[in-house]
Motif scaffolding. Structure first.
Motif, PDB file in Angstrom:
ATOM      1  N   ALA A 174       0.614  -1.381  -0.249  1.00  0.00           N
ATOM      2  CA  ALA A 174      -0.026   0.089   0.226  1.00  0.00           C
ATOM      3  C   ALA A 174       0.729   0.936   0.145  1.00  0.00           C
ATOM      4  CB  ALA A 174      -0.568   0.316   1.481  1.00  0.00           C
ATOM      5  N   GLY A 175       1.755   1.214   0.819  1.00  0.00           N
ATOM      6  CA  GLY A 175       3.029   2.347   1.024  1.00  0.00           C
ATOM      7  C   GLY A 175       3.737   2.948  -1.038  1.00  0.00           C
ATOM      8  N   PHE A 176       4.172   1.738  -1.203  1.00  0.00           N
ATOM      9  CA  PHE A 176       4.915   1.579  -2.071  1.00  0.00           C
ATOM     10  C   PHE A 176       3.717   1.875  -3.141  1.00  0.00           C
ATOM     11  CE2 PHE A 176       5.407  -0.583  -6.531  1.00  0.00           C
ATOM     12  CZ  PHE A 176       6.725   0.175  -6.665  1.00  0.00           C
ATOM     13  N   LEU A 177       2.368   1.867  -3.576  1.00  0.00           N
ATOM     14  CA  LEU A 177       1.763   2.187  -4.633  1.00  0.00           C
ATOM     15  C   LEU A 177       0.809   3.873  -5.009  1.00  0.00           C
ATOM     16  CD1 LEU A 177      -1.110  -0.802  -5.517  1.00  0.00           C
ATOM     17  CD2 LEU A 177       0.886  -0.674  -6.242  1.00  0.00           C
ATOM     18  N   ALA A 178       1.408   4.285  -2.446  1.00  0.00           N
ATOM     19  CA  ALA A 178       0.579   5.813  -2.599  1.00  0.00           C
ATOM     20  C   ALA A 178       1.845   6.315  -2.965  1.00  0.00           C
ATOM     21  CB  ALA A 178       0.853   5.853  -1.114  1.00  0.00           C
ATOM     22  N   ALA A 179       2.942   5.944  -2.752  1.00  0.00           N
ATOM     23  CA  ALA A 179       4.522   6.848  -3.093  1.00  0.00           C
ATOM     24  C   ALA A 179       4.251   6.780  -5.211  1.00  0.00           C
ATOM     25  CB  ALA A 179       5.736   5.834  -2.522  1.00  0.00           C
ATOM     26  N   GLU A 180       4.047   5.633  -5.392  1.00  0.00           N
ATOM     27  CA  GLU A 180       4.205   5.621  -6.991  1.00  0.00           C
ATOM     28  C   GLU A 180       3.004   6.744  -7.645  1.00  0.00           C
ATOM     29  OE1 GLU A 180       6.833   4.298  -8.899  1.00  0.00           O
ATOM     30  OE2 GLU A 180       7.687   3.962  -7.361  1.00  0.00           O
ATOM     31  N   GLY A 181       1.848   6.883  -6.513  1.00  0.00           N
ATOM     32  CA  GLY A 181       0.831   7.660  -7.204  1.00  0.00           C
ATOM     33  C   GLY A 181      -0.333   6.976  -8.314  1.00  0.00           C
ATOM     34  N   VAL A 182      -0.322   5.473  -7.373  1.00  0.00           N
ATOM     35  CA  VAL A 182      -1.019   4.912  -8.284  1.00  0.00           C
ATOM     36  C   VAL A 182      -2.228   4.345  -7.486  1.00  0.00           C
ATOM     37  CG1 VAL A 182      -1.952   2.511  -8.854  1.00  0.00           C
ATOM     38  CG2 VAL A 182       0.844   2.882  -9.456  1.00  0.00           C
ATOM     39  N   ILE A 183      -2.367   5.110  -5.725  1.00  0.00           N
ATOM     40  CA  ILE A 183      -3.302   5.428  -5.159  1.00  0.00           C
ATOM     41  C   ILE A 183      -3.431   5.950  -3.991  1.00  0.00           C
ATOM     42  CG2 ILE A 183      -4.216   2.423  -4.567  1.00  0.00           C
ATOM     43  CD1 ILE A 183      -2.684   2.165  -2.941  1.00  0.00           C
ATOM     44  N   ALA A 184      -4.482   6.621  -3.682  1.00  0.00           N
ATOM     45  CA  ALA A 184      -3.670   7.906  -3.225  1.00  0.00           C
ATOM     46  C   ALA A 184      -5.094   7.933  -1.642  1.00  0.00           C
ATOM     47  CB  ALA A 184      -5.107   9.383  -3.667  1.00  0.00           C
ATOM     48  N   SER A 185      -5.406   6.585  -1.084  1.00  0.00           N
ATOM     49  CA  SER A 185      -6.471   5.934   0.259  1.00  0.00           C
ATOM     50  C   SER A 185      -6.919   5.207  -0.071  1.00  0.00           C
ATOM     51  CB  SER A 185      -7.462   6.805   0.238  1.00  0.00           C
ATOM     52  OG  SER A 185      -8.575   7.138  -1.170  1.00  0.00           O
ATOM     53  N   ALA A 186      -7.363   4.514   1.681  1.00  0.00           N
ATOM     54  CA  ALA A 186      -7.446   3.082   1.685  1.00  0.00           C
ATOM     55  C   ALA A 186      -8.468   2.957   0.198  1.00  0.00           C
ATOM     56  CB  ALA A 186      -8.351   2.640   3.554  1.00  0.00           C
ATOM     57  N   GLU A 187      -9.644   3.628   0.168  1.00  0.00           N
ATOM     58  CA  GLU A 187     -11.046   3.146  -0.687  1.00  0.00           C
ATOM     59  C   GLU A 187     -10.219   3.046  -2.281  1.00  0.00           C
ATOM     60  OE1 GLU A 187     -10.639   5.954   0.970  1.00  0.00           O
ATOM     61  OE2 GLU A 187     -12.194   5.102   2.933  1.00  0.00           O
ATOM     62  N   ASP A 188      -8.980   3.347  -2.236  1.00  0.00           N
ATOM     63  CA  ASP A 188      -7.948   3.208  -3.528  1.00  0.00           C
ATOM     64  C   ASP A 188      -8.317   1.225  -4.054  1.00  0.00           C
ATOM     65  OD1 ASP A 188      -8.870   5.981  -4.428  1.00  0.00           O
ATOM     66  OD2 ASP A 188      -6.944   5.944  -4.792  1.00  0.00           O
ATOM     67  N   LEU A 189      -8.409   0.974  -2.901  1.00  0.00           N
ATOM     68  CA  LEU A 189      -7.742  -0.474  -2.911  1.00  0.00           C
ATOM     69  C   LEU A 189      -9.382  -1.437  -2.926  1.00  0.00           C
ATOM     70  CD1 LEU A 189      -4.922  -0.451  -0.499  1.00  0.00           C
ATOM     71  CD2 LEU A 189      -4.852  -0.787  -2.933  1.00  0.00           C
ATOM     72  N   ALA A 190      -9.151  -1.558  -3.854  1.00  0.00           N
ATOM     73  CA  ALA A 190     -10.099  -3.365  -3.121  1.00  0.00           C
ATOM     74  C   ALA A 190     -10.235  -4.306  -2.324  1.00  0.00           C
ATOM     75  CB  ALA A 190     -10.974  -3.720  -5.018  1.00  0.00           C
ATOM     76  N   SER A 191      -8.664  -4.952  -2.912  1.00  0.00           N
ATOM     77  CA  SER A 191      -8.606  -6.232  -2.574  1.00  0.00           C
ATOM     78  C   SER A 191      -6.873  -6.670  -2.073  1.00  0.00           C
ATOM     79  CB  SER A 191      -9.244  -7.737  -3.038  1.00  0.00           C
ATOM     80  OG  SER A 191      -8.644  -7.761  -4.239  1.00  0.00           O
ATOM     81  N   MET A 192      -6.834  -6.719  -0.980  1.00  0.00           N
ATOM     82  CA  MET A 192      -4.982  -7.123  -1.531  1.00  0.00           C
ATOM     83  C   MET A 192      -5.132  -8.779  -1.186  1.00  0.00           C
ATOM     84  SD  MET A 192      -2.705  -3.945  -0.815  1.00  0.00           S
ATOM     85  CE  MET A 192      -3.136  -3.879   1.146  1.00  0.00           C
ATOM     86  N   ARG A 193      -3.775  -9.441  -1.536  1.00  0.00           N
ATOM     87  CA  ARG A 193      -4.085 -10.951  -1.724  1.00  0.00           C
ATOM     88  C   ARG A 193      -3.208 -11.661  -1.951  1.00  0.00           C
ATOM     89  NH1 ARG A 193      -7.633  -9.669  -5.556  1.00  0.00           N
ATOM     90  NH2 ARG A 193      -7.261 -11.294  -7.361  1.00  0.00           N
ATOM     91  N   TYR A 194      -2.531 -12.826  -0.825  1.00  0.00           N
ATOM     92  CA  TYR A 194      -1.531 -13.583  -1.450  1.00  0.00           C
ATOM     93  C   TYR A 194      -1.997 -14.335  -2.420  1.00  0.00           C
ATOM     94  CZ  TYR A 194       1.513 -11.995   2.490  1.00  0.00           C
ATOM     95  OH  TYR A 194       2.192 -11.365   3.316  1.00  0.00           O
ATOM     96  N   CYS A 195      -0.664 -14.602  -3.576  1.00  0.00           N
ATOM     97  CA  CYS A 195      -1.805 -15.458  -4.721  1.00  0.00           C
ATOM     98  C   CYS A 195      -1.470 -16.897  -4.926  1.00  0.00           C
ATOM     99  CB  CYS A 195      -0.687 -15.448  -5.997  1.00  0.00           C
ATOM    100  SG  CYS A 195      -0.830 -13.858  -6.567  1.00  0.00           S
ATOM    101  N   ALA A 196      -2.305 -17.257  -4.625  1.00  0.00           N
ATOM    102  CA  ALA A 196      -2.917 -18.760  -5.014  1.00  0.00           C
ATOM    103  C   ALA A 196      -2.180 -19.968  -5.396  1.00  0.00           C
ATOM    104  CB  ALA A 196      -4.475 -19.587  -4.481  1.00  0.00           C
ATOM    105  N   ASP A 197      -1.845 -19.197  -6.503  1.00  0.00           N
ATOM    106  CA  ASP A 197      -0.829 -20.387  -7.141  1.00  0.00           C
ATOM    107  C   ASP A 197       1.205 -20.615  -7.196  1.00  0.00           C
ATOM    108  OD1 ASP A 197      -0.071 -18.236  -7.608  1.00  0.00           O
ATOM    109  OD2 ASP A 197       0.027 -18.017  -9.588  1.00  0.00           O
ATOM    110  N   THR A 198       1.231 -19.635  -5.516  1.00  0.00           N
ATOM    111  CA  THR A 198       2.633 -20.483  -4.967  1.00  0.00           C
ATOM    112  C   THR A 198       2.312 -20.796  -3.893  1.00  0.00           C
ATOM    113  OG1 THR A 198       4.880 -19.015  -4.522  1.00  0.00           O
ATOM    114  CG2 THR A 198       2.403 -17.954  -4.301  1.00  0.00           C
ATOM    115  N   ASP A 199       3.444 -21.548  -3.060  1.00  0.00           N
ATOM    116  CA  ASP A 199       3.209 -22.307  -1.934  1.00  0.00           C
ATOM    117  C   ASP A 199       4.082 -21.255  -1.067  1.00  0.00           C
ATOM    118  OD1 ASP A 199       2.424 -24.796  -2.497  1.00  0.00           O
ATOM    119  OD2 ASP A 199       4.358 -25.171  -3.161  1.00  0.00           O
ATOM    120  N   GLU A 200       4.939 -20.047  -1.613  1.00  0.00           N
ATOM    121  CA  GLU A 200       5.845 -18.993  -0.711  1.00  0.00           C
ATOM    122  C   GLU A 200       4.906 -17.427  -0.879  1.00  0.00           C
ATOM    123  OE1 GLU A 200       8.323 -19.814   1.144  1.00  0.00           O
ATOM    124  OE2 GLU A 200       8.863 -21.586   0.557  1.00  0.00           O
TER     125      GLU A 200
END
Length: 270
Positions: free
Chosen positions: A56-82
């Motif tokens: 979230a901080g990285f995307l804010a610094a890059e200007g992709v998002i400006a608030s929590a409302e700009d994020l719909a979801s964040m999740r670890y990818c299910a196609d990897t064990d790590e």
């Protein structure tokens, strides 16, 4: 969350001729691939933990998002064990990063934009006007920050190998602290925490970092609306230029009872 520390064997030597083998505790460094809507954006080397804040901080610094409302979801990818791939879905109406922003390389503390042209570019893309922030600080409050940061660095105590970033109020109260092998990641984690808590812009706050103050860290603080950046070590010339241009206060060599104020000295009382 992956392991934060690991044990490795080490040969310990001294000039007296003493030799001995023992296990040593090291900070973990692992890659994190950041994807937006399934599309790879960048890879950063980080210490596992607080990954959602980091992204979230990285995307804010890059200007992709400006608030929590700009994020719909964040999740670890299910196609990897790590847990080293994190996928972000942006809210409806938030434009996805275009191909020019895609970084198919590892992000390090040396990456990022540089040069006077970068300052010019940032002038037209500042979400908050930090120059108008009326916060005032005393030298005593600033002088106490490094120790307050250090005494909360739990993983550093075990490894000696992590950077830290702490967010303080004008009275010197610690609001949030994050550690990471990359100082830019530690800052992103703090800013990401604040964004997800709905606290941006971080008016009246101080960002304290355990290393030097680079252009990149100054830019991240500015993008989060933080008026004061303090560091225990030196700033770079471009960090000073950006802080002065943005109306930020930049303090370096904050050690013991002394400090150097490189920009925004009017915020320091007395």
């Amino acid at each position: 969350m992956g392991r934060i520390t690991v044990r490795r064997p080490v040969l310990r030597l001294s000039t007296s001729g003493a030799r001995g083998r023992r296990p040593d505790t090291l900070a973990v460094e692992e890659p994190l691939e950041i994807r937006v809507a399934g599309k790879p954006l960048t890879i950063t080397m980080r210490t596992p933990g607080d990954d959602f804040d980091l992204v979230a901080g990285f995307l804010a610094a890059e200007g992709v998002i400006a608030s929590a409302e700009d994020l719909a979801s964040m999740r670890y990818c299910a196609d990897t064990d790590e847990q080293n791939v994190l996928d972000v879905d942006l809210a409806a109406g938030v434009p996805a990063p275009d191909d020019s922003m895609t970084r198919a390389f590892a992000t390090t503390s040396a990456c990022g934009v540089c040069g006077k042209s970068s300052i010019e570019a940032l002038r037209s893309d500042r979400p908050y006007e930090v120059a108008a922030d009326p916060v005032r600080l005393t030298p005593d409050v600033l002088a106490a920050l490094p120790e307050r940061l250090r005494e909360r660095q739990r993983v550093f105590d075990r490894t000696g190998g992590l950077h830290a970033a702490g967010l303080f109020d004008a009275e010197g109260t610690l609001l949030a602290l994050r550690e990471d092998v990359g100082r830019h990641n530690a800052v992103d984690k703090v800013v990401g925490w604040a964004l997800r808590e709905g606290l941006l812009p971080l008016a009246g706050r101080v960002l304290m970092v355990s290393g030097r103050a680079s252009f990149e860290l100054t830019q991240k603080a500015m993008q989060a609306g933080i008026p004061v950046l303090a560091a225990v070590s030196a700033p770079s010339s471009l960090a000073v230029d950006l802080a002065a241009d943005a109306g930020m206060t930049l303090v370096g060599f904050l050690r013991g009872e002394t400090m150097n104020v490189y920009a925004g000295a009017e915020r320091i009382a007395g």
